[in-house]
Design an enzyme around this catalytic site. Sequence first.
Site, PDB file in Angstrom:
ATOM      1  CG  ASP A   1      78.678  81.112  59.688  1.00 29.39           C
ATOM      2  OD1 ASP A   1      78.117  80.024  59.479  1.00 29.39           O
ATOM      3  OD2 ASP A   1      79.896  81.297  59.464  1.00 29.39           O
TER       4      ASP A   1
ATOM      5  CG  HIS B   1      69.447  64.492  63.219  1.00 28.39           C
ATOM      6  ND1 HIS B   1      69.363  63.201  62.774  1.00 28.39           N
ATOM      7  CD2 HIS B   1      70.197  65.154  62.300  1.00 28.39           C
ATOM      8  CE1 HIS B   1      70.018  63.077  61.647  1.00 28.39           C
ATOM      9  NE2 HIS B   1      70.538  64.247  61.334  1.00 28.39           N
TER      10      HIS B   1
ATOM     11  CG  ASN C   1      69.283  69.311  53.328  1.00 29.76           C
ATOM     12  OD1 ASN C   1      68.675  70.381  53.348  1.00 29.76           O
ATOM     13  ND2 ASN C   1      70.169  69.027  52.399  1.00 29.76           N
TER      14      ASN C   1
END
Length: 289
Positions: free
Chosen positions: A33, A141, A144
């Site tokens: 990140d 994909h 969550n």
Amino acid sequence: MNNKTVGVIGAGTIGSGVAQDLAQNGIKTIVVDVSQAALDTARNKIRQNIRLYKLYNKTKPIGNADEIMELLTFTTDYKELEEASFVIENITENWEAKKEVYKRIDEICPENTMFAVNSSCISITRVGSVTKRPSQILGMHFMNPVPIKPVVEVIRGFHTSAETIKAAEELLKHMQKEAIIINDMPGFVSNRLMTFMINEAAFLVQEQVAAVEDIDRLIKTSYGHKMGPLETADLIGVDTILYSMEVLYESFNDSKFRPCPLLKKMVDAGQLGRKSGKGFYTYSKELIY
């Protein structure tokens, strides 16, 4: 399994979940990140979520937290992805941002490394076009919360090879997940349907047709959904829903995908859902699952 090291780009909610899932299934994982603060937050969240996972999933035993965390490397240096045979990208639903990431990792990663686009709506074929390896690009994909979802929507781009699909299926099988293979089209299947429902639910709130709680209760009780559309928006992130609708609207040039103005207003106000503490609902603290 051939995928001995997997890179995960993006240490947000989904990226952290993907990294956790990989590590708790014994896969060495490099989390990248641009923000050290985001990486520190992800490290703490993953450790906490491992403990929660053990409490809620006693039928799927995993190693202890320290062993799992040892498989995770957190870094702001993209060059550490040189050892990854598979990279899963999870940054925001913004084409310009994604394009720059893929140009960057295309230069860094070995020529046999495969890239998975964890996108809600952005074309996999379009991503492949900015790299020198379009046959090694596909969509993954993840839903969550990632560690407890049993399926992953895998998207085949125009140039995606059968070998790349097979490698993705093997990786997901190792993660104890089923791959559902579909073809590339903006929004794919799950998000094209889900974001449309959420957007329409937001219009119902905006037009004062019904209260937030009543809309969600009607959908849950009538259709057997575990969560209502507005609860789902808060879980995913209102900003993510808005960006997805904007991509669909731009891609299809169809007014049915016009984003609800209320979503734009909420994003401008910082009411993004669970991650900000307030969305369609108000949260006393951040909810992990």
